[in-house]
Design an enzyme around this catalytic site. Structure first.
Site, PDB file in Angstrom:
ATOM      1  N   GLU A  68      -5.362  -0.187  -8.018  1.00  0.00           N
ATOM      2  CA  GLU A  68      -4.412   0.860  -8.400  1.00  0.00           C
ATOM      3  C   GLU A  68      -3.172   0.131  -8.925  1.00  0.00           C
ATOM      4  O   GLU A  68      -2.560  -0.655  -8.198  1.00  0.00           O
ATOM      5  CB  GLU A  68      -4.092   1.682  -7.137  1.00  0.00           C
ATOM      6  CG  GLU A  68      -3.228   2.875  -7.346  1.00  0.00           C
ATOM      7  CD  GLU A  68      -3.004   3.651  -6.030  1.00  0.00           C
ATOM      8  OE1 GLU A  68      -2.888   3.021  -4.946  1.00  0.00           O
ATOM      9  OE2 GLU A  68      -2.933   4.883  -6.087  1.00  0.00           O
ATOM     10  N   SER A  88       0.829  -1.208   0.000  1.00  0.00           N
ATOM     11  CA  SER A  88       0.000   0.000   0.000  1.00  0.00           C
ATOM     12  C   SER A  88       0.859   1.252   0.000  1.00  0.00           C
ATOM     13  O   SER A  88       0.336   2.349  -0.170  1.00  0.00           O
ATOM     14  CB  SER A  88      -0.943  -0.001   1.203  1.00  0.00           C
ATOM     15  OG  SER A  88      -0.203  -0.144   2.385  1.00  0.00           O
ATOM     16  N   ASN A 112      -3.313   6.361  -1.214  1.00  0.00           N
ATOM     17  CA  ASN A 112      -2.957   6.670   0.179  1.00  0.00           C
ATOM     18  C   ASN A 112      -2.345   8.054   0.365  1.00  0.00           C
ATOM     19  O   ASN A 112      -2.340   8.588   1.466  1.00  0.00           O
ATOM     20  CB  ASN A 112      -2.044   5.583   0.737  1.00  0.00           C
ATOM     21  CG  ASN A 112      -2.875   4.388   1.158  1.00  0.00           C
ATOM     22  OD1 ASN A 112      -3.974   4.565   1.686  1.00  0.00           O
ATOM     23  ND2 ASN A 112      -2.387   3.186   0.920  1.00  0.00           N
ATOM     24  N   HIS A 119      -2.388  -2.757  -6.350  1.00  0.00           N
ATOM     25  CA  HIS A 119      -2.872  -2.367  -5.023  1.00  0.00           C
ATOM     26  C   HIS A 119      -4.389  -2.530  -4.969  1.00  0.00           C
ATOM     27  O   HIS A 119      -5.133  -1.701  -5.504  1.00  0.00           O
ATOM     28  CB  HIS A 119      -2.439  -0.921  -4.740  1.00  0.00           C
ATOM     29  CG  HIS A 119      -2.788  -0.439  -3.389  1.00  0.00           C
ATOM     30  ND1 HIS A 119      -2.968   0.883  -3.076  1.00  0.00           N
ATOM     31  CD2 HIS A 119      -2.996  -1.119  -2.221  1.00  0.00           C
ATOM     32  CE1 HIS A 119      -3.278   1.000  -1.805  1.00  0.00           C
ATOM     33  NE2 HIS A 119      -3.313  -0.207  -1.264  1.00  0.00           N
TER      34      HIS A 119
HETATM   35  N1  CAA Z   1     -15.518  -9.248   2.781  1.00  0.00           N
HETATM   36  C1  CAA Z   1     -16.407  -9.587   1.827  1.00  0.00           C
HETATM   37  N2  CAA Z   1     -17.578  -8.939   1.656  1.00  0.00           N
HETATM   38  C2  CAA Z   1     -17.858  -7.927   2.506  1.00  0.00           C
HETATM   39  C3  CAA Z   1     -16.974  -7.520   3.516  1.00  0.00           C
HETATM   40  C4  CAA Z   1     -15.756  -8.227   3.656  1.00  0.00           C
HETATM   41  N3  CAA Z   1     -14.847  -7.911   4.577  1.00  0.00           N
HETATM   42  N4  CAA Z   1     -17.527  -6.469   4.183  1.00  0.00           N
HETATM   43  C5  CAA Z   1     -18.714  -6.230   3.609  1.00  0.00           C
HETATM   44  N5  CAA Z   1     -18.896  -7.094   2.597  1.00  0.00           N
HETATM   45  C6  CAA Z   1     -20.070  -7.172   1.717  1.00  0.00           C
HETATM   46  C7  CAA Z   1     -21.282  -7.541   2.514  1.00  0.00           C
HETATM   47  O1  CAA Z   1     -21.389  -8.940   2.640  1.00  0.00           O
HETATM   48  C8  CAA Z   1     -22.390  -6.950   1.670  1.00  0.00           C
HETATM   49  O2  CAA Z   1     -22.654  -7.798   0.585  1.00  0.00           O
HETATM   50  P1  CAA Z   1     -24.127  -8.203   0.156  1.00  0.00           P
HETATM   51  O3  CAA Z   1     -24.280  -7.558  -1.170  1.00  0.00           O
HETATM   52  O4  CAA Z   1     -24.045  -9.681   0.089  1.00  0.00           O
HETATM   53  O5  CAA Z   1     -25.097  -7.716   1.171  1.00  0.00           O
HETATM   54  C9  CAA Z   1     -21.758  -5.687   1.072  1.00  0.00           C
HETATM   55  O6  CAA Z   1     -20.339  -5.871   1.185  1.00  0.00           O
HETATM   56  C10 CAA Z   1     -22.173  -4.453   1.809  1.00  0.00           C
HETATM   57  O7  CAA Z   1     -21.871  -4.652   3.185  1.00  0.00           O
HETATM   58  P2  CAA Z   1     -22.780  -4.157   4.380  1.00  0.00           P
HETATM   59  O8  CAA Z   1     -24.196  -4.043   3.913  1.00  0.00           O
HETATM   60  O9  CAA Z   1     -22.487  -5.018   5.554  1.00  0.00           O
HETATM   61  O10 CAA Z   1     -22.189  -2.754   4.784  1.00  0.00           O
HETATM   62  P3  CAA Z   1     -21.948  -1.479   3.921  1.00  0.00           P
HETATM   63  O11 CAA Z   1     -22.998  -1.245   2.893  1.00  0.00           O
HETATM   64  O12 CAA Z   1     -21.683  -0.422   4.912  1.00  0.00           O
HETATM   65  O13 CAA Z   1     -20.586  -1.759   3.147  1.00  0.00           O
HETATM   66  C11 CAA Z   1     -18.253  -1.560   3.036  1.00  0.00           C
HETATM   67  C12 CAA Z   1     -19.425  -2.164   3.796  1.00  0.00           C
HETATM   68  C13 CAA Z   1     -18.232  -2.077   1.593  1.00  0.00           C
HETATM   69  C14 CAA Z   1     -16.992  -1.982   3.755  1.00  0.00           C
HETATM   70  C15 CAA Z   1     -18.443   0.009   3.023  1.00  0.00           C
HETATM   71  O14 CAA Z   1     -18.636   0.464   4.332  1.00  0.00           O
HETATM   72  C16 CAA Z   1     -17.287   0.738   2.416  1.00  0.00           C
HETATM   73  O15 CAA Z   1     -17.150   0.842   1.207  1.00  0.00           O
HETATM   74  N6  CAA Z   1     -16.377   1.279   3.294  1.00  0.00           N
HETATM   75  C17 CAA Z   1     -15.191   1.971   2.834  1.00  0.00           C
HETATM   76  C18 CAA Z   1     -14.155   0.965   2.454  1.00  0.00           C
HETATM   77  C19 CAA Z   1     -12.893   1.601   1.981  1.00  0.00           C
HETATM   78  O16 CAA Z   1     -12.742   2.820   1.918  1.00  0.00           O
HETATM   79  N7  CAA Z   1     -11.929   0.764   1.629  1.00  0.00           N
HETATM   80  C20 CAA Z   1     -10.624   1.208   1.238  1.00  0.00           C
HETATM   81  C21 CAA Z   1      -9.769   1.185   2.451  1.00  0.00           C
HETATM   82  S1  CAA Z   1      -8.178   1.780   2.082  1.00  0.00           S
HETATM   83  C22 CAA Z   1      -7.398   0.467   1.412  1.00  0.00           C
HETATM   84  O17 CAA Z   1      -7.831  -0.632   1.363  1.00  0.00           O
HETATM   85  C23 CAA Z   1      -6.059   0.784   0.884  1.00  0.00           C
HETATM   86  C24 CAA Z   1      -4.933   0.879   1.807  1.00  0.00           C
HETATM   87  O18 CAA Z   1      -3.837   0.718   1.336  1.00  0.00           O
HETATM   88  C25 CAA Z   1      -5.052   1.234   3.232  1.00  0.00           C
END
Ligand code: CAA
Length: 283
Positions: free
Chosen positions: A152, A119, A190, A140
Site C-alpha cells: 500500500e 501501518s 487497516n 506499507h
Molecule cells: N515468512 C516467509 N514465508 C512464510 C511465512 C513467513 N512468516 N509464513 C508462511 N510462509 C510461506 C510458507 O513457507 C509457504 O511457502 P511454500 O510455498 O514454500 O510452501 C507459504 O507461505 C504458505 O504457508 P503455509 O502453507 O504454512 O500456510 P498457509 O497456506 O496457511 O499460508 C499465510 C500462511 C500466507 C500466512 C496465510 O495464512 C495468510 O495469507 N494469512 C493472512 C495474512 C494476512 O492477512 N496478512 C496481513 C496482515 S495485516 C498487515 O500485515 C498489515 C498491518 O499493518 C497490520
C-alpha cells in the site's frame, strides 16, 4: 536515477522481510538496527526463508548466496550516506520516527527517498520534520512480507508525483503490486481490516459464538485464509489495539472504539503468537 542502494531500518519481522525481497530483486541492502543481535536474528530469518526456496527448487544455492551477499549489516544511520531510498520499519512511535527521519534528512544524499512502513502513523506528520517532505512516502508492506503481494503506497500531503512514480516502479521490481492511497487514519488496509477484527472481538466478548466458530465462519464463509481472531494473534494484539486507537482518535467516531476485551488481553500481556498466548494458546 534508478534505485539500486537501499537502507532498511529495523531488522524485525517486517524489516527483515523487506530486506529479503529487496535483495532478491537485485538491490544492495544495508539492514540497520540498533543492536547486532537484532541484525543477526533478522539475517537468520532471511537465511531460513531462502533455504526453503532452495529446497523447493525456486532458487539455486548460488542464488541464495548472492542474495545474502547483497545484504550488509548497519548499526549506524550515517551508513545511509550513499543510498537512493530508506525504508523505515522501526517501532510504531511518532517520537522515534521523528528522530530517525530528522537524522536521515541530514545524512542521506539529497536525491534519496525516505519511505516508512508504518501501518497507521500519518505520513504527513513524519514528513514534516524533514526538509524534503515531497520525498517522504509510505510503503506499507503486509506480513509475511515475502509471501504477500500488496504494498500500500501512501502519499503524504506533499509527496511529489515523481517520487510516487519511482516508488511504484521499485515495488513492481520487488515483484509486488503497488496500490495508491492517500494519507488518512489507517490508510485503506487497516481502516477496513482492524474494525473487522475489533468486531470479531466484540462478538466473542458478547458470547455470540466461540472463538473457533467466529474464525470458521470467516474462513469457510468468506474464504479468508485466517479467521479474524487467529489473524489478530498473528499481527499482535498490542498492534491491533494501537491501530484502533489511531482510528478512534483520528476520526473521533465511536464506531472505532476498541473492544474492552482487546484492552484486557493486552493488559494481561496476552499479545498473540509472539507471547505464546492471545485468543489461542501457542505454547
Ligand atoms: N515468512 C516467509 N514465508 C512464510 C511465512 C513467513 N512468516 N509464513 C508462511 N510462509 C510461506 C510458507 O513457507 C509457504 O511457502 P511454500 O510455498 O514454500 O510452501 C507459504 O507461505 C504458505 O504457508 P503455509 O502453507 O504454512 O500456510 P498457509 O497456506 O496457511 O499460508 C499465510 C500462511 C500466507 C500466512 C496465510 O495464512 C495468510 O495469507 N494469512 C493472512 C495474512 C494476512 O492477512 N496478512 C496481513 C496482515 S495485516 C498487515 O500485515 C498489515 C498491518 O499493518 C497490520
Amino acid at each position: 536515477m534508478s534505485i539500486q542502494n537501499v537502507m532498511v531500518i529495523g531488522a524485525g519481522q517486517m524489516g527483515s522481510g523487506i530486506a529479503q525481497v529487496c535483495a532478491q530483486a537485485g538491490l544492495n541492502v544495508k539492514l540497520n538496527d540498533m543492536k547486532q543481535e537484532a541484525y543477526d536474528k533478522g539475517i537468520a530469518t532471511i537465511t531460513k526463508n531462502l533455504s526453503r526456496n532452495v529446497e523447493k527448487g525456486r532458487m539455486t544455492e548460488d542464488e541464495k548466496t548472492a542474495v545474502l551477499g547483497r545484504i550488509t549489516a548497519s548499526l549506524d544511520l550515517k551508513d545511509a550516506h550513499d543510498v537512493d531510498i530508506v525504508i523505515e520499519a522501526a517501532v510504531e512511535n511518532m517520537a522515534i520516527k521523528h528522530s530517525i527521519f530528522k537524522t536521515l534528512d541530514e545524512v542521506t544524499p539529497k536525491h534519496a527517498i525516505l519511505a516508512t512502513n508504518t501501518s497507521s502513523l500519518p505520513i504527513t506528520e513524519i514528513a514534516a520534520v524533514t526538509n524534503r517532505p515531497e520525498q517522504v512516502i509510505g510503503m506499507h508492506f503486509m506480513n509475511p512480507v515475502p509471501v504477500m503481494k500488496l504494498v500500500e503506497i501512501i502519499r503524504g500531503l506533499a509527496t511529489s508525483d515523481e517520487v510516487y512514480k519511482k516508488v511504484e516502479e521499485m515495488t513492481v521490481q520487488l515483484s509486488k503490486t503497488p496500490v495508491e492511497v492517500n494519507d488518512f487514519p489507517g490508510f485503506v488496509s487497516n481502516r477496513i481490516l482492524m474494525p473487522m477484527i475489533n468486531e470479531a472481538i466484540f462478538t466473542l466478548q458478547e458470547g455470540v459464538a466461540t472463538k473457533e466458530a467466529i474464525d470458521d465462519i470467516m474462513k469457510m464463509g468468506m474464504n479468508h485464509p485466517m479467521g479474524p481472531l487467529e489473524l489478530a494473534d498473528f499481527i499482535g494484539l498490542d498492534t491491533c489495539l494501537y491501530i484502533m486507537e489511531v482510528l478512534h482518535e483520528g476520526f473521533g467516531d465511536s464506531k472505532y472504539r476498541p473492544s474492552p476485551l482487546l484492552r484486557q488481553y493486552v493488559k494481561a500481556g496476552w499479545l498473540g503468537k509472539k507471547t505464546g498466548r492471545g485468543f489461542y494458546n501457542y505454547s
